[in-house]
Design a protein around this motif. Structure first.
Motif, short mmCIF file in Angstrom:
data_model
loop_
_atom_site.label_atom_id
_atom_site.label_comp_id
_atom_site.label_asym_id
_atom_site.label_seq_id
_atom_site.Cartn_x
_atom_site.Cartn_y
_atom_site.Cartn_z
N MET A 1 0.81 -1.19 0.27
CA MET A 1 0.13 0.04 0.14
C MET A 1 0.76 1.18 -0.06
N LYS A 2 0.47 2.13 -0.55
CA LYS A 2 1.14 3.51 -0.98
C LYS A 2 0.69 4.35 0.38
N SER A 3 1.64 4.83 1.24
CA SER A 3 1.40 5.78 2.09
C SER A 3 1.65 7.23 1.92
N GLN A 4 2.35 7.53 0.89
CA GLN A 4 2.69 8.83 0.76
C GLN A 4 2.89 9.34 -0.79
N VAL A 5 2.81 10.57 -1.01
CA VAL A 5 2.75 11.01 -2.29
C VAL A 5 3.60 12.04 -2.40
N GLU A 6 4.63 11.88 -3.68
CA GLU A 6 5.51 13.04 -4.14
C GLU A 6 5.21 13.78 -5.14
N GLN A 7 5.05 15.06 -5.03
CA GLN A 7 4.74 15.99 -6.22
C GLN A 7 5.78 17.00 -5.99
N GLN A 8 6.30 17.33 -7.17
CA GLN A 8 7.26 18.28 -7.47
C GLN A 8 8.51 18.31 -6.22
N GLY A 9 9.05 17.27 -5.79
CA GLY A 9 9.75 17.08 -4.87
C GLY A 9 9.28 17.36 -3.41
N ILE A 10 8.21 17.28 -3.20
CA ILE A 10 7.61 17.56 -1.82
C ILE A 10 6.96 16.30 -1.58
N VAL A 11 7.06 15.57 -0.35
CA VAL A 11 6.28 14.30 0.20
C VAL A 11 5.23 14.88 1.05
N TYR B 1 5.98 8.54 12.75
CA TYR B 1 5.01 8.62 13.78
C TYR B 1 4.33 7.33 14.21
N ASP B 2 5.18 6.15 14.05
CA ASP B 2 4.64 4.90 14.41
C ASP B 2 5.61 4.31 15.69
N PRO B 3 4.89 4.32 16.83
CA PRO B 3 5.98 3.79 17.81
C PRO B 3 6.62 2.50 17.76
N GLU C 1 -5.36 8.37 3.89
CA GLU C 1 -5.68 7.22 4.53
C GLU C 1 -4.49 7.19 5.84
N ALA C 2 -3.33 7.13 5.29
CA ALA C 2 -2.10 7.17 6.11
C ALA C 2 -2.33 8.15 7.37
N THR C 3 -2.65 9.23 7.05
CA THR C 3 -2.83 10.26 7.85
C THR C 3 -4.06 9.92 8.93
N GLU C 4 -4.83 9.23 8.51
CA GLU C 4 -6.03 8.97 9.47
C GLU C 4 -5.51 7.87 10.52
N SER C 5 -4.71 6.95 9.99
CA SER C 5 -4.34 5.89 10.55
C SER C 5 -3.23 6.07 11.68
N MET C 6 -2.76 7.42 11.53
CA MET C 6 -1.66 7.96 12.54
C MET C 6 -2.43 9.08 13.64
N ARG C 7 -3.52 9.13 13.38
CA ARG C 7 -4.02 10.18 14.43
C ARG C 7 -4.08 9.91 15.89
N SER D 1 -1.79 7.86 16.98
CA SER D 1 -0.75 7.59 17.50
C SER D 1 -0.12 8.62 18.72
N GLU D 2 0.64 8.31 19.84
CA GLU D 2 1.31 8.90 20.75
C GLU D 2 2.39 9.87 20.27
N LEU D 3 2.93 9.59 18.91
CA LEU D 3 3.69 10.63 18.55
C LEU D 3 3.29 11.58 17.45
N TRP D 4 2.05 11.76 17.55
CA TRP D 4 1.34 12.53 16.54
C TRP D 4 0.58 13.72 17.16
N ASN D 5 0.54 14.84 16.82
CA ASN D 5 -0.37 16.03 16.87
C ASN D 5 -0.35 16.76 15.87
N ASP D 6 -1.23 17.89 15.97
CA ASP D 6 -1.37 18.72 14.80
C ASP D 6 -0.28 19.53 14.59
#
Length: 504
Positions: free
Chosen positions: A1-11, A413-415, A16-22, A24-29
């Motif tokens: 499964m692809k979890s990230q997008v690279e567009q013009q050098g920015i990842v 962001y994944d412990p 879907e990946a964002t929602e799965s990490m919300r 996580s104890e290592l994640w905040n806004d």
């Protein structure tokens, strides 16, 4: 499964990946990766950020310490320019990671020290920044206090007047920082032209009033041999490098908002070394003119402004306050606030981190530290340069040499992800840091090896860089051949399907 997008050098992460990490104890806004829409900082924003931070009292007076040690004016300016060109290299190298992956410094540190080990470099940077926050708050306080006392005799006689100014100026600094990096962006846009124009006006006044720039510019160097010059040059160069070695680490905190790599690189490459050199020259030239005008060298711009009429003192007070505020919130609050926030992302926000930083800065008693300004500045710069140089080396080695600019963004962001290493600590990073600090320290112990300590930042950086690269060869956290392509969708910006759909 692809979890990230690279567009013009920015990842960026997929939805879907964002929602799965919300959860996580290592994640905040504040610590999450920036979205593509948040990459809004242009080259102008980075230029004004650096111009605003460079136009400060410590930068104005930096060359004075070198001249007092025997350099002439062009040797001092040359040392300042060279030091800023050198420190620009790690700044740009670390900027690339922040721009490409949109991550702040504490998250970047997870890559090379682990999810828990990241607290080591983050807090090391935070302690230094908090110290500088207190110092610059005190510099701004004393400047405002002296200028008000020169304008109003009743103010000078008021009990606790300095403490009142310190409390108010401290609150202003923390209040602006509480709003976050976007508020700093606006402040820099306002401050850079105001302080820059004021510096040019001061230079014109000095030249016209003194009929030239006076004796300091014509004073020859006190060094009669190359060897005697180099004994002063290398420690001074290390001090100049260490002046911005802090920002070389946490520059991703700002570059995570850059529109693209090219704009931030060009803007930073010109604005940092040129502004520091030109502003230092203005300090030297104006001070040289004060010898002719007032009969004594006035290196401190506060003492100089106190000799002007009240309306000039009033304007000068505002400008000095703006200059101190800009460097403080830009260079000295963001890093410790992020580091403190990273200690407990689910409970501590950036704003709370800024408040804690402010309290810690008071506890460091900057009024006591600054009682010996010259020794403190150069001793302080050299000492923490020995600590931050190895961390810079590890950061550069990990991103450019070990991982070759590729990482699994989601796993930061994944412990239980690959970047948690063993129990959250990357021992290779810790070992490389200890070695990078220990070897320069030998210069204080072994006779004849003083050059190691005098160039502690440089030696520490390269020692840690090579050591870390060797330790990390074939580490399990490194993406294998083709693995980056498996988790990354490469977008041209014209995809007809949203990344969330493509990533499935």
């Amino acid at each position: 499964m692809k979890s990230q997008v690279e567009q013009q050098g920015i990842v960026t992460l997929t939805s879907e990946a964002t929602e799965s990490m919300r959860s996580s104890e290592l994640w905040n806004d504040d610590l999450r990766p920036t979205t593509l829409k948040e990459h809004t900082w242009s080259g102008l924003n980075f230029a004004t950020l650096w111009i605003g931070m460079c136009l400060c009292i410590p930068a104005y007076t930096m060359a004075s310490g070198m001249i007092s040690l025997g350099m002439n004016w062009w040797q001092a300016i040359g040392t300042i320019f060279l030091g800023n060109v050198i420190v620009l290299i790690p700044i740009l190298l670390n900027s690339h990671a922040g721009t490409k992956f949109g991550i702040p410094y504490p998250v970047f540190a997870r890559l090379w020290f682990g999810s828990k080990g990241a607290h080591i470099p983050s807090m090391a940077r935070a302690i230094v920044a908090a110290g500088w926050f207190g110092i610059n708050t005190w510099i701004g306080t004393t400047a405002i206090d002296v200028l008000l006392s020169a304008s109003f005799s009743t103010w000078a006689n008021l009990t606790g007047h300095t403490a009142i100014i310190f409390a108010l100026f401290w609150a202003l600094n923390v209040g602006v920082a509480y709003k976050g990096p976007q508020a700093i962006k606006v402040l820099s846009l306002l401050a850079a032209p105001i302080v820059g124009i004021a510096a040019i006006v001061l230079l014109i006044w000095a030249f016209t009033s003194a009929g030239g720039f006076g004796p300091i510019l014509s004073t020859p160097s006190k060094f009669t041999t190359t060897g005697s010059f180099l004994k002063i040059f290398f420690p001074a160069l290390t001090g100049v490098i260490a002046f911005w070695a802090t920002l070389a680490l946490n520059i991703p905190d700002f570059c995570r908002y850059a529109k693209n790599q090219r704009s931030q690189m060009i803007a930073q490459s010109f604005s940092l070394p040129l502004t520091m050199s030109i502003f230092s020259f203005i300090g030297i030239a104006v001070t040289s003119a004060t010898v002719v005008i007032f009969g004594t060298a006035l290196w401190d711009p506060v003492q100089l402004l106190a000799k002007f009429p009240p309306y000039v003192i009033f304007l000068g007070t505002i400008i000095i306050a703006i200059a101190s505020l800009t460097i403080n919130v830009g260079a000295n609050i963001v890093a410790p606030a992020r580091a403190i926030e990273n200690l407990y992302p689910k409970r501590i926000t950036f704003g709370l981190g800024a408040l804690i930083t402010g309290v810690f800065a008071i506890l460091m008693q900057p009024w006591y530290i600054m009682s010996n300004f010259g020794n403190y500045i150069f001793g302080w710069l050299g000492t923490y340069g020995a600590l931050l140089g190895p961390i810079d080396g590890i950061a550069i080695a990990d991103y450019w040499l070990v991982r070759k600019k590729q990482m699994a963004l989601q796993e930061l962001y994944d412990p239980k992800g690959r970047y948690s290493y063993s129990s959250g600590y990357n021992k290779n990073g810790i070992y490389a840091l200890l070695i990078g600090v220990a070897i320069p320290l030998l210069g204080l112990i072994i006779p004849g090896a003083r050059f190691l300590w005098d160039n502690a930042w440089t030696f520490g950086l390269f020692i840690a860089l090579f050591t870390y690269t060797y330790f990390m060869r074939n580490d399990h956290s490194i993406l294998r051949s083709g693995e980056y392509e498996k988790i990354t969708h490469f977008s041209t910006g014209t995809d007809t399907q949203p990344p969330e759909f493509i990533a499935k």
